[in-house]
Design a protein around this motif. Structure first.
Motif, PDB file in Angstrom:
ATOM      1  N   GLU A 144       0.679  -1.206   0.120  1.00 10.14           N
ATOM      2  CA  GLU A 144      -0.056   0.204  -0.079  1.00 10.14           C
ATOM      3  C   GLU A 144       0.790   1.275   0.080  1.00 10.14           C
ATOM      4  N   THR A 145       0.637   2.037  -0.561  1.00  5.51           N
ATOM      5  CA  THR A 145       0.894   3.530  -0.592  1.00  5.51           C
ATOM      6  C   THR A 145      -0.070   4.528  -0.147  1.00  5.51           C
ATOM      7  N   TYR A 146       0.259   5.795   0.183  1.00  8.25           N
ATOM      8  CA  TYR A 146      -0.384   6.879   0.835  1.00  8.25           C
ATOM      9  C   TYR A 146      -0.516   8.162   0.049  1.00  8.25           C
ATOM     10  N   GLU A 147      -1.602   8.558  -0.182  1.00 13.32           N
ATOM     11  CA  GLU A 147      -1.737   9.667  -0.849  1.00 13.32           C
ATOM     12  C   GLU A 147      -1.489  10.953  -0.065  1.00 13.32           C
ATOM     13  N   THR A 148      -2.232  10.812   1.417  1.00 11.24           N
ATOM     14  CA  THR A 148      -2.023  11.939   2.313  1.00 11.24           C
ATOM     15  C   THR A 148      -1.463  11.681   3.553  1.00 11.24           C
ATOM     16  N   TRP A 149      -1.195  12.653   4.305  1.00 12.62           N
ATOM     17  CA  TRP A 149      -0.758  12.360   5.663  1.00 12.62           C
ATOM     18  C   TRP A 149      -1.833  11.800   6.572  1.00 12.62           C
ATOM     19  N   ASP A 150      -3.057  11.958   6.427  1.00 15.55           N
ATOM     20  CA  ASP A 150      -3.995  11.199   6.986  1.00 15.55           C
ATOM     21  C   ASP A 150      -3.962   9.716   6.538  1.00 15.55           C
ATOM     22  N   ASP A 151      -3.937   9.312   5.559  1.00 13.12           N
ATOM     23  CA  ASP A 151      -3.643   8.105   5.053  1.00 13.12           C
ATOM     24  C   ASP A 151      -2.288   7.336   5.728  1.00 13.12           C
ATOM     25  N   LEU A 152      -1.445   8.074   5.733  1.00 11.12           N
ATOM     26  CA  LEU A 152      -0.085   7.426   6.229  1.00 11.12           C
ATOM     27  C   LEU A 152      -0.441   7.480   7.853  1.00 11.12           C
TER      28      LEU A 152
ATOM     29  N   ASP B 102       2.698  15.172  -0.613  1.00  4.67           N
ATOM     30  CA  ASP B 102       3.820  15.795  -0.359  1.00  4.67           C
ATOM     31  C   ASP B 102       5.114  15.884  -1.228  1.00  4.67           C
ATOM     32  N   LEU B 103       4.953  14.457  -1.703  1.00  2.00           N
ATOM     33  CA  LEU B 103       6.164  14.362  -2.988  1.00  2.00           C
ATOM     34  C   LEU B 103       6.178  15.066  -4.009  1.00  2.00           C
ATOM     35  N   ALA B 104       4.962  15.248  -4.498  1.00  2.00           N
ATOM     36  CA  ALA B 104       4.502  16.051  -5.525  1.00  2.00           C
ATOM     37  C   ALA B 104       4.651  17.557  -5.326  1.00  2.00           C
ATOM     38  N   LYS B 105       4.395  18.254  -4.135  1.00  2.00           N
ATOM     39  CA  LYS B 105       4.683  19.512  -3.667  1.00  2.00           C
ATOM     40  C   LYS B 105       6.144  20.072  -3.897  1.00  2.00           C
ATOM     41  N   PHE B 106       7.091  18.800  -3.501  1.00  2.86           N
ATOM     42  CA  PHE B 106       8.313  19.334  -3.521  1.00  2.86           C
ATOM     43  C   PHE B 106       9.183  18.499  -4.853  1.00  2.86           C
ATOM     44  N   GLY B 107       8.493  18.079  -5.701  1.00  5.73           N
ATOM     45  CA  GLY B 107       8.979  17.571  -6.929  1.00  5.73           C
ATOM     46  C   GLY B 107       9.828  16.344  -6.509  1.00  5.73           C
ATOM     47  N   CYS B 108       9.236  15.518  -5.698  1.00  8.47           N
ATOM     48  CA  CYS B 108      10.065  14.383  -5.377  1.00  8.47           C
ATOM     49  C   CYS B 108       9.270  13.076  -5.899  1.00  8.47           C
ATOM     50  N   SER B 109       8.390  13.182  -6.919  1.00  9.09           N
ATOM     51  CA  SER B 109       7.381  11.991  -6.975  1.00  9.09           C
ATOM     52  C   SER B 109       8.363  10.809  -7.907  1.00  9.09           C
ATOM     53  N   ALA B 110       9.338  11.094  -8.383  1.00 12.66           N
ATOM     54  CA  ALA B 110       9.991  10.177  -9.010  1.00 12.66           C
ATOM     55  C   ALA B 110      10.859   9.188  -8.147  1.00 12.66           C
TER      56      ALA B 110
ATOM     57  N   PRO C 119      15.852  13.583  -6.859  1.00 12.74           N
ATOM     58  CA  PRO C 119      15.460  13.481  -8.317  1.00 12.74           C
ATOM     59  C   PRO C 119      15.718  14.999  -8.646  1.00 12.74           C
ATOM     60  N   PRO C 120      16.178  14.966 -10.225  1.00 12.21           N
ATOM     61  CA  PRO C 120      16.540  15.966 -10.749  1.00 12.21           C
ATOM     62  C   PRO C 120      15.298  17.075 -10.676  1.00 12.21           C
ATOM     63  N   GLY C 121      15.934  18.534 -10.328  1.00 12.65           N
ATOM     64  CA  GLY C 121      14.761  19.528 -10.135  1.00 12.65           C
ATOM     65  C   GLY C 121      14.059  19.452  -8.865  1.00 12.65           C
ATOM     66  N   SER C 122      14.281  18.638  -8.056  1.00 12.61           N
ATOM     67  CA  SER C 122      13.227  18.437  -6.808  1.00 12.61           C
ATOM     68  C   SER C 122      13.934  19.347  -5.677  1.00 12.61           C
ATOM     69  N   ASP C 123      13.242  19.646  -4.792  1.00  7.78           N
ATOM     70  CA  ASP C 123      13.477  20.410  -3.393  1.00  7.78           C
ATOM     71  C   ASP C 123      13.444  19.464  -2.305  1.00  7.78           C
ATOM     72  N   PHE C 124      14.479  18.415  -2.447  1.00 15.10           N
ATOM     73  CA  PHE C 124      14.312  17.350  -1.562  1.00 15.10           C
ATOM     74  C   PHE C 124      14.559  17.989  -0.006  1.00 15.10           C
ATOM     75  N   ALA C 125      15.359  18.872  -0.011  1.00 12.38           N
ATOM     76  CA  ALA C 125      15.630  19.478   1.343  1.00 12.38           C
ATOM     77  C   ALA C 125      14.342  20.047   2.063  1.00 12.38           C
ATOM     78  N   GLY C 126      13.696  20.708   1.126  1.00 15.36           N
ATOM     79  CA  GLY C 126      12.427  21.106   1.428  1.00 15.36           C
ATOM     80  C   GLY C 126      11.248  20.415   2.008  1.00 15.36           C
ATOM     81  N   LEU C 127      11.377  19.156   1.334  1.00 13.64           N
ATOM     82  CA  LEU C 127      10.693  18.047   1.585  1.00 13.64           C
ATOM     83  C   LEU C 127      10.853  17.336   3.152  1.00 13.64           C
ATOM     84  N   VAL C 128      12.213  17.133   3.187  1.00 12.78           N
ATOM     85  CA  VAL C 128      12.820  16.628   4.562  1.00 12.78           C
ATOM     86  C   VAL C 128      12.360  17.594   5.438  1.00 12.78           C
TER      87      VAL C 128
END
Length: 317
Positions: A130-138, A204-212, A220-229
């Motif tokens: 299973e994967t999680y779309e939102t924080w509420d799911d996780l 959250d992954l999509a918001k920071f360009g980390c969906s890859a 991932p190229p072009g992502s804001d990984f630090a922002g996600l963390v």
């Protein structure tokens, strides 16, 4: 009738042997929790080791290399063992020491064993991929695999008689479990990706360009990984702040245990925050001497007092 204190001399030899096995498992495999569990008096330490050994067994099934259908069958077999423990159907001389120890612990502490059913449910979510779309799911997943452990542990710890707000202790224990699990997820993001698992919410992954995803040692190229963390770290810190309200409700030794376990994870979170990309290069951990230092702080009450002051500050802001 549940008893909360029992002399060594009143614990049957086969049960002490079962507890000894569980304590060995805990010492060898609980890289972080063992530091806190050591601070407990003997009866509580044994009960926590029994809980850990059973939980470790469930986790090992989920993390193993068996086919999903075999894992599912094994987990349901483990659930059946839990049902025997709950029904008092495990003999003291049973050949499996883990249910022997767990059954004895549940006879002497008000442990809500349904929490172990929740843990099995959470690991089955892993088995299904299973994967999680939102924080509420996780959050649902985290409550199963970690919040439930917090509530189970509270059954061993108990609360101080007359402690103001003790009725909210299970909620705080659950929330502290969520904080620890989210820290785990951040720490293991690369390892989980290599195993085909993604826990962080898709939005959250999509918001920071980390969906890859995180298959390599660089973001991932072009992502804001630090922002996600940093975003997830702030969420974890808020959970810690709420969960730490549990500490004043516990006796000194139980509070020290919780402060040590949570303190190790808070320091781990600090390290991840300072260097977000380190989690993509390998598992971030604390050296043993630092974990021991945190445990000493917990026993001295320093972390509990610090957490209490932080709670007061948050209330007046």
């Amino acid at each position: 009738m549940i008893r909360t204190v029992e002399s060594e001399h009143h614990v049957p030899a086969p049960v002490l042997a079962a507890y000894s096995y569980c304590e060995t498992v805990t010492a060898q495999q609980a890289r972080n929790f063992a530091y806190g569990i050591r601070l407990l008096p003997a009866a509580k330490r044994r009960a926590m080791s029994a809980l850990y050994a059973f939980s470790r067994r469930v986790d090992d099934i989920g993390d193993g290399t068996l086919a999903p259908e075999v894992k599912t069958a094994r987990l349901e077999e483990t659930r059946a063992v839990l049902a025997r423990v709950r029904g008092g159907g495990v003999a003291e001389d049973d050949t499996d020491p883990v249910p022997v120890a767990l059954g004895h612990a549940a006879d002497h502490f008000p442990i809500p064993l349904d929490g172990l059913d929740e843990l099995i449910d959470g690991v089955l979510m892993d088995v299904r991929g299973e994967t999680y779309e939102t924080w509420d799911d996780l959050r649902v997943y985290c409550r199963c695999v970690a919040g439930a452990i917090g509530r189970l542990s509270l059954g061993v710890f108990g609360t101080e008689a007359g402690a103001h707000g003790a009725d909210r202790a299970p909620e705080y224990a659950d929330t502290l479990g969520l904080a620890l699990q989210l820290t785990n997820i951040l720490r293991d993001v690369r390892e989980d990706a290599e195993g085909g698992r993604t826990y962080l919410p898709a939005d959250d992954l999509a918001k920071f360009g980390c969906s890859a995803g995180f298959a390599g040692p660089v973001p991932p190229p072009g992502s804001d990984f630090a922002g996600l963390v940093h975003f997830e770290v702030r969420r974890a810190r808020a959970l810690f702040a709420e969960g730490y309200r549990l500490l004043p409700l516990l006796d000194r030794r139980s509070g020290a245990c919780v402060a040590a376990m949570a303190g190790i994870y808070r320091r781990l979170l600090d390290r991840i925050e300072r260097e977000p990309e380190a989690v993509l290069r390998g598992r971030v951990s604390l050296p043993g001497r630092e974990k021991a230092y945190v445990a000493v702080r917990g026993l001295s009450g320093l972390d509990a007092r610090h957490a209490a002051r932080g709670t007061v500050r948050r209330r007046v802001r």
